[in-house]
Design a protein around this motif. Sequence first.
Motif, short mmCIF file in Angstrom:
data_model
loop_
_atom_site.label_atom_id
_atom_site.label_comp_id
_atom_site.label_asym_id
_atom_site.label_seq_id
_atom_site.Cartn_x
_atom_site.Cartn_y
_atom_site.Cartn_z
N ALA A 354 0.85 -1.19 0.00
CA ALA A 354 0.00 0.00 0.00
C ALA A 354 0.88 1.24 0.00
CB ALA A 354 -0.92 0.01 1.22
N LEU A 355 0.47 2.24 -0.78
CA LEU A 355 1.14 3.54 -0.81
C LEU A 355 0.27 4.54 -0.05
CD1 LEU A 355 2.32 3.68 -4.54
CD2 LEU A 355 3.56 2.85 -2.55
N VAL A 356 0.89 5.24 0.87
CA VAL A 356 0.18 6.19 1.72
C VAL A 356 0.76 7.58 1.46
CG1 VAL A 356 -0.38 6.83 4.09
CG2 VAL A 356 -0.24 4.43 3.45
N ASP A 357 -0.10 8.57 1.22
CA ASP A 357 0.39 9.93 0.93
C ASP A 357 0.76 10.64 2.22
OD1 ASP A 357 -1.96 10.78 2.11
OD2 ASP A 357 -2.97 11.23 0.22
N GLU A 358 1.19 11.93 2.05
CA GLU A 358 1.68 12.67 3.21
C GLU A 358 0.60 12.91 4.26
OE1 GLU A 358 0.07 15.69 0.31
OE2 GLU A 358 1.20 13.80 0.27
N GLY A 359 -0.66 12.81 3.88
CA GLY A 359 -1.74 13.01 4.83
C GLY A 359 -2.19 11.73 5.51
N GLY A 360 -1.49 10.64 5.25
CA GLY A 360 -1.85 9.36 5.86
C GLY A 360 -2.99 8.65 5.17
N ARG A 361 -3.35 9.10 3.95
CA ARG A 361 -4.45 8.47 3.21
C ARG A 361 -3.91 7.43 2.24
NH1 ARG A 361 -5.41 13.84 3.57
NH2 ARG A 361 -4.26 14.17 1.60
N LEU A 362 -4.68 6.39 2.03
CA LEU A 362 -4.29 5.31 1.15
C LEU A 362 -4.39 5.79 -0.30
CD1 LEU A 362 -3.44 2.31 1.31
CD2 LEU A 362 -5.81 1.72 0.89
N ALA A 363 -3.23 5.85 -1.00
CA ALA A 363 -3.20 6.35 -2.37
C ALA A 363 -3.31 5.22 -3.39
CB ALA A 363 -1.91 7.15 -2.62
N GLU A 364 -2.72 4.08 -3.07
CA GLU A 364 -2.74 2.96 -4.02
C GLU A 364 -2.45 1.69 -3.26
OE1 GLU A 364 -0.83 1.79 -8.41
OE2 GLU A 364 -0.24 3.63 -7.37
N CYS A 365 -2.98 0.57 -3.77
CA CYS A 365 -2.72 -0.72 -3.13
C CYS A 365 -2.87 -1.82 -4.15
CB CYS A 365 -3.68 -0.94 -1.94
SG CYS A 365 -5.42 -0.99 -2.43
N ASN A 366 -2.34 -2.99 -3.83
CA ASN A 366 -2.44 -4.11 -4.77
C ASN A 366 -3.55 -5.07 -4.32
OD1 ASN A 366 -1.24 -5.27 -2.55
ND2 ASN A 366 0.36 -6.32 -3.69
N GLN A 367 -3.75 -6.10 -5.15
CA GLN A 367 -4.84 -7.04 -4.88
C GLN A 367 -4.61 -7.85 -3.61
OE1 GLN A 367 -7.79 -7.40 -6.37
NE2 GLN A 367 -7.27 -5.63 -7.64
N ALA A 368 -3.33 -8.16 -3.33
CA ALA A 368 -3.05 -8.93 -2.12
C ALA A 368 -3.48 -8.16 -0.88
CB ALA A 368 -1.56 -9.26 -2.05
N PHE A 369 -3.31 -6.83 -0.88
CA PHE A 369 -3.74 -6.02 0.26
C PHE A 369 -5.26 -6.02 0.36
CE2 PHE A 369 -5.08 -1.93 2.06
CZ PHE A 369 -4.43 -1.99 3.30
N LEU A 370 -5.92 -5.88 -0.79
CA LEU A 370 -7.38 -5.89 -0.77
C LEU A 370 -7.90 -7.24 -0.27
CD1 LEU A 370 -8.11 -4.06 -4.15
CD2 LEU A 370 -8.26 -3.11 -1.84
N ALA A 371 -7.22 -8.32 -0.67
CA ALA A 371 -7.63 -9.64 -0.20
C ALA A 371 -7.43 -9.77 1.31
CB ALA A 371 -6.84 -10.72 -0.94
N LEU A 372 -6.37 -9.13 1.82
CA LEU A 372 -6.12 -9.19 3.25
C LEU A 372 -7.28 -8.59 4.04
CD1 LEU A 372 -2.36 -8.26 3.79
CD2 LEU A 372 -3.47 -10.42 4.32
N ILE A 373 -7.71 -7.40 3.61
CA ILE A 373 -8.74 -6.71 4.38
C ILE A 373 -10.14 -7.07 3.90
CG2 ILE A 373 -7.19 -4.80 4.90
CD1 ILE A 373 -8.56 -3.17 2.75
#
Length: 841
Positions: A354-373
């Motif tokens: 997962a990529l998180v921007d300077e504000g702590g918001r999720l900017a991008e993620c892969n399918q494995a992360f989506l499967a995790l949550i």
Amino acid sequence: MDDTTSSFADSAPAGRRTDGAAGVGERPGGAFATGILAVLLLAGLVAAGAGVVLDRDPLAWAGLTTAGAGALALAIRMVRARRRVARVGSLLGSALEGLPSGQLVCDGGGHVVFVNSTFRSLTGWSEGEPPLRALERQFADDPDSADAFRRLCERVKGGYSGSIELAVRQQGRAAEWRRIQGQPIDGHAGAVMWRVEDITARRELEQVTRREQTQLVDFMDHAPIGFFSVDQDGHFQFVNATLAKWLGCAPEDLVEGGRRLHDVLAHPPAAAAPYDLLEGGGLEQRGEIAMDGLQGRRFQAYVAQSVVRGEDGRISHTRSVVRDLTPEREWQEALRLSEQRFQRFFEDAPIGIALVDEGGRLAECNQAFLALIGSEAGNVLGRGMADLIVPAERTMVTERLTAVQGGSDPAAPLEVRLTGGRELVAQLYARRLGGVGPEGAAGLILHFIDMTERKGLEAQFAQSQKMQAVGQLAGGVAHDFNNLLTAMIGFCDLLLLRHKPGDQSFSDIMQIKQNANRAANLVRQLLAFSRQQTLQPRILSVTDVLAELGNLMRRLIGENIELKMLHGRDIGYVKVDQNQLEQVIINLVVNARDAMAGGGRLTIVTSNHVVEQAQRREHETIPSGEYVSIEVIDTGCGIPKENLQRIFEPFFTTKGVGSGTGLGLSTVYGIVRQTGGFVLVESEKGEGTTFTILLPRHKGEARPDQGEPRERRGSDLTGSGTIMLVEDEDAVRVFSARALRNKGYQVLEAKNGEAALQQIGTDGNRIDLLITDVVMPQMDGPTLARHVRRMRPDMRVIFISGYAEDRLGEIDGVEVAHFLPKPFSLKQLASKVKEVIRDGK
């Protein structure tokens, strides 16, 4: 000459004046007035002479007066002319003196008429020295310059003007340049005016200009883009080296070779002017074209062309720039492939990223992360990363991520719990990453590794280690208990030989023996749990085993529970210990009965089961292969979920005190796993439980073993022969020796292997059988058997032990043909001995 330049102006030699111009200092018309005065003087003189000759005094006086007036007028005019010439000479001298160049005027004899100070300083001339020699001396160090100066002097002496540029070289100083010009003076034969100029600055400026021009030409020629110009007919007028290289030729091949613009275009525009690059033409042309080199190379190029018109409005030439797009296209393709590979690595990574921007918001993620949550990208992108962490850990995770984003070392990974539809534990690795935000601000790249299964495995491994430790303890305890129980049961049997059923002590002895047997049963269960029990595997049909147990199972479950047995077709054979398999089934049936206190249905199903691929079930991995399945299904109360992970632990029970030992399922698990099988359990609270036993299907000869016959009551156990008995436990050795002597055998006793070897060395020929304990101090049973067989290869050996038979497999060269597990009774010992001696004869 490298540093000498000369130029001689072709002009006619100097001579008399031919233009009738007035002399220096004469006004316009002055010559006419002088002529009139001369005529007047002459006329006066003639009149005076005539008056004298004719003796006419008036005429003579008139003539003299006229001649005197003319002479006076001429004298006055000559004085004025001399003054005027002096004034003009002074004016010209001042003008020549003020010139920045050196000036020298010589008369026909080579004498100096005029020289200015600049000439003196440039040449170093001094009075009394011929001025031209001073000039010649400056070039004496350079033969080429000296020779060029002599040629200039000869030319000027011949009446021709000329000029030359020469270098003045002085040791230790930079060269200076002089321009020397000689000009014959008209009307004065041999007179010459020399001019000397210091042109060092001009020459340096010219050198700088030439160097800059050379650099500019080199830049234009080798610029990273192509330049060319064509005329109105499309002929190349200029091509730089870069474009020529792209076209596989030299610039002169295009400029001097008669090539036209359309000769190097892959697709020349139709119905266009010869100088046009694109369809439609125009004064300004921009676009992408394909160009063909003279050696066959074709490349894509971007061109920009301006068409220049002359003053007459006609096309003069073009100014054209070419950019080869090949490297750019290669870079774009490489970038595309790189991005594609990165995207594939990113998307297909087995861990969550997962990529998180300077504000702590999720900017991008892969399918494995989506499967995790367990969510979709649209539901999480743009959300705060802290929202995906369980509330109890959000503050801690936020502080750590903020510190990493600020540049601190991430140190060890974090173990976090993520929100989602299941309990999820993940290991979080955080790294600072620039360019995540919309304005390139630093963000974070997070890697999540699912630790849920690992945590489960760690717990299962810890449980396994605990059970293994308990099993090892149980095995050690069982060994010591077996020795004690062997003595207890054995001496009870000896007492029963003297105290028959009518005897007052008979019931007491039987109570002791029965409790010893119960203790032996408990020890067997401990050994079964620790997978150290002695197995005697045979090829069996589970259908036949269940058929033999049918009546016993019905008596065990009672009348309020229905028993159904469903057998599949062509059930395969298994290789197991029948007694142990029966114990497994009985334990499961008893457990099912206890779970159906108010009645129910017990179903036993047998079938063939094939595992195509290795399967993960709970903490067990079932390899692929063919199995025989035995399912024991009850309709009882079920097992709570929190107890499912503990049901195979020893001494774990949910029954009341005195209702069970807690070893039933532990025994089942130990026996099945030691056989190479697996035990699976499925249960729902209030709906019942299903235990599934998977036993490897026997792949050898498909015929069940008949096995050894059951012990017959009242059989003759007496015999004859000499037996060597080796046992370190005194009670076991004493009982065994007395029991065998009572049956008619001669018994030699030894407390250890060394003592036994000494006796065998002395009486070895008359010994028919060796009975030895397996575990003994100093020399153990297998080592003793190996030494004995070297002396007596035909010696039969019976091993006795409170441990499992498979422990003997650790000793090389020992064949375990006969084994008697402890505890054993007098009858079992006598039966085994008679069987072995009978088979050996």
